[in-house]
Design an enzyme around this catalytic site. Structure first.
Site, PDB file in Angstrom:
ATOM      1  N   THR A  40       4.819  -3.390   3.654  1.00 31.24           N
ATOM      2  CA  THR A  40       3.448  -3.750   3.280  1.00 31.24           C
ATOM      3  C   THR A  40       3.026  -5.068   3.935  1.00 31.24           C
ATOM      4  OG1 THR A  40       4.037  -5.083   1.353  1.00 31.24           O
ATOM      5  CG2 THR A  40       3.818  -2.703   0.996  1.00 31.24           C
ATOM      6  N   CYS A  41       1.745  -5.390   3.784  1.00 28.38           N
ATOM      7  CA  CYS A  41       1.212  -6.623   4.381  1.00 28.38           C
ATOM      8  C   CYS A  41       1.505  -7.846   3.522  1.00 28.38           C
ATOM      9  CB  CYS A  41      -0.297  -6.511   4.542  1.00 28.38           C
ATOM     10  SG  CYS A  41      -0.749  -5.186   5.638  1.00 28.38           S
ATOM     11  N   ASP A  42       2.084  -7.642   2.339  1.00 31.29           N
ATOM     12  CA  ASP A  42       2.291  -8.751   1.408  1.00 31.29           C
ATOM     13  C   ASP A  42       3.526  -9.564   1.770  1.00 31.29           C
ATOM     14  OD1 ASP A  42       2.526 -10.429  -0.736  1.00 31.29           O
ATOM     15  OD2 ASP A  42       2.105  -8.896  -2.229  1.00 31.29           O
ATOM     16  N   SER A  43       3.380 -10.890   1.757  1.00 30.94           N
ATOM     17  CA  SER A  43       4.513 -11.773   2.110  1.00 30.94           C
ATOM     18  C   SER A  43       5.648 -11.715   1.099  1.00 30.94           C
ATOM     19  CB  SER A  43       4.044 -13.221   2.208  1.00 30.94           C
ATOM     20  OG  SER A  43       3.041 -13.323   3.166  1.00 30.94           O
TER      21      SER A  43
ATOM     22  N   ASN B 237      -0.662  -0.623  -0.753  1.00 31.46           N
ATOM     23  CA  ASN B 237      -0.940  -0.482   0.695  1.00 31.46           C
ATOM     24  C   ASN B 237      -0.975   0.977   1.131  1.00 31.46           C
ATOM     25  OD1 ASN B 237       0.334  -3.078   2.968  1.00 31.46           O
ATOM     26  ND2 ASN B 237      -1.582  -2.899   1.889  1.00 31.46           N
TER      27      ASN B 237
END
Ligand SMILES: Cc1ncc(COP(=O)(O)O)c(C=O)c1O
Length: 423
Positions: A370-373, A409
């Site tokens: 996903t794009c989440d850190s 996502n």
């Protein structure tokens, strides 16, 4: 569990002796002893070969969770061997999969549920709900009424409001009063949100008598992933003493003590053997001098070893802190246990399972898709040099993994392929 006995958990054909008493667990070991990671790797290599894991991935793709129902049976057998007088209510939440439910029901064990969805799953799989325990201490009246309508006759309560809801049911139900025994050392302290103090529990028993609700006994949960026997001993001692006192005060007789779940799994560290914990539990119960029916609600212990996750490197990049590999599953998917449970499953390159590990490794970070850190599975781990398409494998991925995945996502749930034992 000693570090050596991890391989017993993963591979029942390996039997090595336990040295810990489950009370104080030491991580020190002789210089020549293999590390926990090496023991898990070796056992996983044997298991992967026995079930034909590479062929399964070729057939079904990646990411893939392989669910092995024979391991569910083995864990139940182990619990029954070590705590033969206890009745098992599998905590459905850990892995609510039809194959798991049917496997457990076939062994004669019962279930613990906390929601309508879990009740529906049991019904769909033909479970007789009369032996099921509904443990959620806060429910709507319609949840309670419908659970009763489905055949559930035992509910857990920890507060007067909930007791008054149960009192509206016909009088063929009984309740367990859930006690709180905080355990900040557990992976997940399950007394942080629910459970009555002993004083509140005494008042609840008085309320139950006034409402005409039968109190069968008491329940507690010492915390999920509890790695020493002391919290079990403490909770058993306090509960049995309370039961004696309240029997004398109210002139009634309880007959059930529910020890909940909490039995640990050795993810990235060895944990005490079940045998060691069980010895302490049996002794504490015997010292209590009562003759109650003992219930267990294990979730993690029954299912963690039953699922193995295979992922693939989608892409890699060099960042300021070193090399990162981005996988096709992560913390919003099967590795949700990292996020919600605070556990750290080991991750191996598939190549480590077929060849003897050599020195050619690099320190990497493994991230999810996903794009989440936040979506980082592991930092600073040593793995063989990997590239796009290379496979990775994590064992012990059966408890609180796919069930807590979110689909964030727009990611598809990871496919679960069911097998039963080796080829
Ligand atoms: C009421 C109850 N029982 C049993 C369990 C299962 O615990 P474990 O997976 O630690 O065995 C849980 C876990 O959240 C729970 O809340």
């Amino acid at each position: 569990m000693t570090t050596a006995s991890v391989s017993t958990l993963l591979d029942p054909s390996v039997h090595e002796s336990a040295e810990t008493d489950g009370r104080s667990f030491t991580t020190s070991r002789a210089r020549s002893e293999p590390s926990h990671r090496e023991l898990v790797r070796a056992a996983l290599a044997r298991y992967s070969s026995a079930i034909g894991l590479p062929a399964l991935v070729r057939r079904h793709g990646s990411p893939l969770l392989v669910l092995d129902t024979s391991r569910v049976r083995e864990q139940l057998d182990l619990l029954r061997r070590e705590l033969p007088d206890a009745r098992i209510h599998f905590a459905t939440k850990a892995l609510p999969h039809p194959a798991v439910i049917r496997t457990i029901a076939a062994t004669g064990a019962s279930f613990e549920v906390a929601s309508r969805g879990e009740i529906a799953l049991l019904r769909e799989n033909g479970v007789d709900l009369s032996g099921t325990l509904h443990t959620h201490p806060i429910r709507t009246r319609s949840d309670i009424g419908d659970a009763y309508g489905c055949g559930i006759r035992r509910f857990v309560v920890d507060n007067p409001g909930e007791l008054s809801k149960i009192a509206e049911l016909p009088h063929d139900v009984d309740v367990l009063v859930r006690l709180s025994f905080p355990n900040p050392d557990a992976g997940c302290d399950l007394s942080a949100k629910f459970g009555a103090t002993e004083r509140q529990a005494a008042a609840l028993v008085g309320d139950a008598i006034r409402h005409g609700v039968r109190v069968a006994g008491f329940s507690f949960h010492v915390g999920s992933q509890t790695t020493s026997v002391a919290p079990f001993e403490h909770a058993i001692q306090r509960s049995t003493r309370l039961m004696d006192e309240l029997e004398a005060r109210f002139g009634l007789r309880f007959h059930v003590i529910d020890l909940g779940g909490g039995f640990p799994i050795g993810y990235d560290e060895a944990v005490p053997e079940l045998a060691a914990l069980a010895t302490g539990i049996r002794t504490a119960i015997a010292v209590g001098g009562r003759n109650d029916t003992v219930l267990l609600e294990p979730g993690r212990f029954v299912t963690a070893t039953a699922m193995t996750l295979v992922t693939r490197v989608v892409g890699s990049s060099d960042r300021v802190d070193g090399r990162w590999h981005y996988l096709d599953d992560g913390l919003y998917g099967s590795y949700s246990n990292v996020l919600t449970e605070g556990v750290h499953p080991l991750v191996f390159a598939a190549s480590e399972l077929t060849t003897t590990p050599d020195a050619a490794s690099e320190r990497v970070t493994l991230a999810g898709p996903t794009c989440d850190s936040v979506d980082v599975i592991a930092r600073g781990i040593d793995l063989p040099v990997l590239g796009e398409g290379d496979l990775l494998v994590s064992p012990m991925m059966g408890a609180y993994t796919s069930v807590t995945a979110s689909g964030f996502n727009g990611l598809e749930p990871t496919r679960i392929h069911v097998i039963s034992g080796t080829r």
